[in-house]
Design an enzyme around this catalytic site. Structure first.
Site, PDB file in Angstrom:
ATOM      1  N   ARG A  58     -28.630  46.169  -4.876  1.00  0.00           N
ATOM      2  CA  ARG A  58     -29.731  47.037  -4.964  1.00  0.00           C
ATOM      3  C   ARG A  58     -30.534  47.317  -3.734  1.00  0.00           C
ATOM      4  NH1 ARG A  58     -30.370  45.765 -10.888  1.00  0.00           N
ATOM      5  NH2 ARG A  58     -28.674  44.942 -10.260  1.00  0.00           N
ATOM      6  N   THR A  59     -30.902  46.141  -3.460  1.00  0.00           N
ATOM      7  CA  THR A  59     -31.829  45.980  -2.113  1.00  0.00           C
ATOM      8  C   THR A  59     -31.284  46.645  -0.905  1.00  0.00           C
ATOM      9  OG1 THR A  59     -32.696  43.874  -2.896  1.00  0.00           O
ATOM     10  CG2 THR A  59     -33.385  44.432  -0.776  1.00  0.00           C
ATOM     11  N   LYS A  86     -16.916  35.568  12.623  1.00  0.00           N
ATOM     12  CA  LYS A  86     -16.090  34.966  13.964  1.00  0.00           C
ATOM     13  C   LYS A  86     -17.121  33.811  14.413  1.00  0.00           C
ATOM     14  CE  LYS A  86     -14.289  39.274  15.319  1.00  0.00           C
ATOM     15  NZ  LYS A  86     -14.518  40.320  16.273  1.00  0.00           N
ATOM     16  N   ARG A 108     -31.753  40.213   5.485  1.00  0.00           N
ATOM     17  CA  ARG A 108     -31.573  39.433   4.172  1.00  0.00           C
ATOM     18  C   ARG A 108     -30.856  38.023   4.776  1.00  0.00           C
ATOM     19  NH1 ARG A 108     -30.306  39.870  -1.992  1.00  0.00           N
ATOM     20  NH2 ARG A 108     -32.329  40.810  -1.956  1.00  0.00           N
ATOM     21  N   HIS A 136     -39.621  37.646  -0.949  1.00  0.00           N
ATOM     22  CA  HIS A 136     -38.968  39.036  -1.012  1.00  0.00           C
ATOM     23  C   HIS A 136     -39.930  40.024  -1.403  1.00  0.00           C
ATOM     24  CE1 HIS A 136     -36.193  41.939  -1.881  1.00  0.00           C
ATOM     25  NE2 HIS A 136     -35.471  41.403  -2.800  1.00  0.00           N
TER      26      HIS A 136
END
Lengths: 316, 204
Positions: A58-59, A86, A108, A136
């Site tokens: 959702r974020t 990688k 995030r 957050h």
């Protein structure tokens, strides 16, 4: 590049006035989202990169939609598909993104403090979309927005936050934000899920959910984050539900029902009974919808008028 | 500092407003008083009815802040003349401005259009017409809401200095101005008094 990039890393960096400014702006954007054409040209020509190095539905969608509703271009990087697998470092990834001409990075990361580090490496705006167990901020802003809309105000509002406080960046950002706007906060959790030194936050705590339910106007349930919890903190999920879950029995018994909120995704049968979850679903859905408006407000605030006043004066 | 274009009824000359920053507005002459404004709005209401052959399908959309109050007054005048009701909307054009990235972040006010503009005879109402950029933003905003049959423009003051090919259909009063001059519109609903002044300097 002229001027300092503007960032949103922590609620701690915002004043009470800035918070209410963002919430008011968000109401204007909520109106935009009700229009036939849910899009305004405000950030046309801006590029926003979503750098999501930890799973999120959702974020990430909310930020992407917010950027698109403002006519910005959006590039999505996620850990599964990018060169991160990688072994590219965050620093190199950041440099790459900045070289592509991004005006903002929404990040995030599983490590607390990663967005703060990023601000040292790139010259564009950095927005914290959740870092480890730290913060957050946009979640807290949207939660405040919903509380203000639904309860009519924040001053003196009694908010009980229930669950895994220790591992929750959502709880941390909400505590900081609610304290700033003058709401009262009560934390409710087993002692094993309360962080050490919680007293410094200036909040009350209790181990009794029934006490919290009797007191609060808003009941904020946190997700039990099984993936972050190391070692046994409570005997079983069933027992957690028994003691700290919003069970059908507890819910039905309540004379005055509080506004129930949850940052999602809900663990039905753990922090909330499935039948209660169905009943409070509309307000949880309201949180998701508000998320887009609030993130539009944050992006708009950080990215519009981003040219320093010197250049502004020169161009006039 | 320099805020929204034509906000507070004055204008958009940023270079000059920066030069006289913090000096405040100094009125040099009063152009219109309360009675003048009332007469003008009544005349504009008549012109709107004449041009559109009645009040059928008319929607007045005021540009925030003072345009909204002017739209309400014109609507009242139309209703007094013809009977019937006309739609009234409020529009905030901040998000449609062409200077968002070169000016300090503008606040975004409320937009309230609770009727469908499609096939309406929309009349944008603003206090001062100057560069035309606010009107351009309003046109874009309104067309995102639907497809009006026609869009017209009514302004209390036209002070000249257009930067876009835009003209008003209904003008309360033409006031030729120099670039550094300001036109300040005060309305009862917002400022407690009805008047239009010309002067220099920035309003707080």
């Amino acid at each position: 590049m002229a001027g300092e990039a503007k960032n949103l890393i922590s609620i701690a960096d915002l004043s009470k006035d800035e918070i209410s400014g963002i919430l008011s702006l968000a109401s204007s954007f909520a109106e935009v989202l009700r229009r036939p054409v849910k899009k305004v040209p405000a950030l046309r020509g801006k590029t926003i990169v979503n750098l999501f190095l930890e799973p999120s539905t959702r974020t990430r969608m909310s930020f992407e939609l917010a950027a698109k509703r403002l006519s910005a271009d959006v590039v999505n990087f996620s850990s599964g598909t990018s060169s991160i697998v990688k072994g590219e470092s965050l620093k190199d990834t950041a440099k790459t993104i900045f070289s592509m001409g991004a005006d903002a990075v929404v990040v995030r990361h599983q490590s607390s403090g990663a967005p703060q580090m990023l601000t040292k490496w790139v010259d564009c705006s950095v927005i914290n979309a959740g870092d480890g167990m730290h913060e957050h901020p946009t979640q807290a802003l949207l939660d405040l927005y919903v509380m203000r809309e639904r309860m009519g105000g924040l001053e003196g509002l009694k908010v009980a936050i229930v669950g895994d406080i220790e591992h929750s960046r959502v709880a941390r950002s909400n505590i900081l934000a609610l304290n700033k706007v003058g709401s009262k906060v009560l934390l409710c959790a087993p002692r094993t899920l309360l962080p050490a030194g919680i007293e410094e936050f200036g909040v009350e705590t209790t181990v009794s959910l029934d006490e919290a339910l009797g007191w609060c106007d808003v009941l904020y349930l946190l997700r039990v984050q099984a993936e972050r919890i190391e070692g046994p903190r409570f005997p079983s999920l069933e027992e957690y539900h028994e003691n700290y879950g919003l069970s059908e029995k507890r819910w039905d018994k309540l004379e005055k029902k509080p506004l129930v909120m949850h940052p999602g995704p809900m663990n039905r049968g753990v922090e909330i009974a499935s039948s209660v979850a169905d009943e409070v679903e509309p307000s949880i859905a309201g949180q998701v919808a508000a998320g887009v408006a609030v993130r539009m407000a944050v992006l708009y605030k950080l990215l519009s008028g981003s040219v320093s006043s010197e250049r502004f004066e020169r161009e006039q | 500092m320099c805020l929204l274009e034509e906000r507070g009824g004055f204008s958009f000359v940023c270079a000059l407003s920066l030069a006289v920053v913090a000096m405040g507005f100094r009125a040099r002459a009063k152009i219109l008083d309360s009675d003048d404004i009332q007469r003008i709005l009544k005349r504009v209401a008549h012109e709107i009815l004449e041009r559109n052959k009645g009040s059928e399908g008319i929607a007045l959309i005021g540009v925030r802040t003072r345009g909204v109050h002017l739209a309400r007054r014109i609507a009242r005048a139309i209703e007094e003349i013809e009977g019937g009701k006309v739609d009234i909307g409020e529009l905030d054009v901040s998000l449609y401005r062409d200077d968002i990235s070169i000016r300090p972040t503008p606040d975004v006010g409320v937009t309230n259009l609770d009727f469908d503009v499609t096939d309406k005879k929309v009349i944008i109402v603003d206090d001062v017409l100057y560069t035309g950029r606010t009107t351009r933003a309003a046109l874009d905003a309104i067309t995102d809401f639907g497809r009006p049959k026609v869009i017209q423009l009514a302004v209390l003051i036209d002070r000249g200095h257009r930067e876009l090919p835009i003209r008003a259909d209904y003008v309360g009063k033409n006031i030729p101005t120099a670039g550094e001059e300001r036109v300040k519109v005060s309305l009862e609903e917002v400022d407690g008094v009805d008047m239009v002044e010309i002067g220099e300097g920035e309003l707080s």
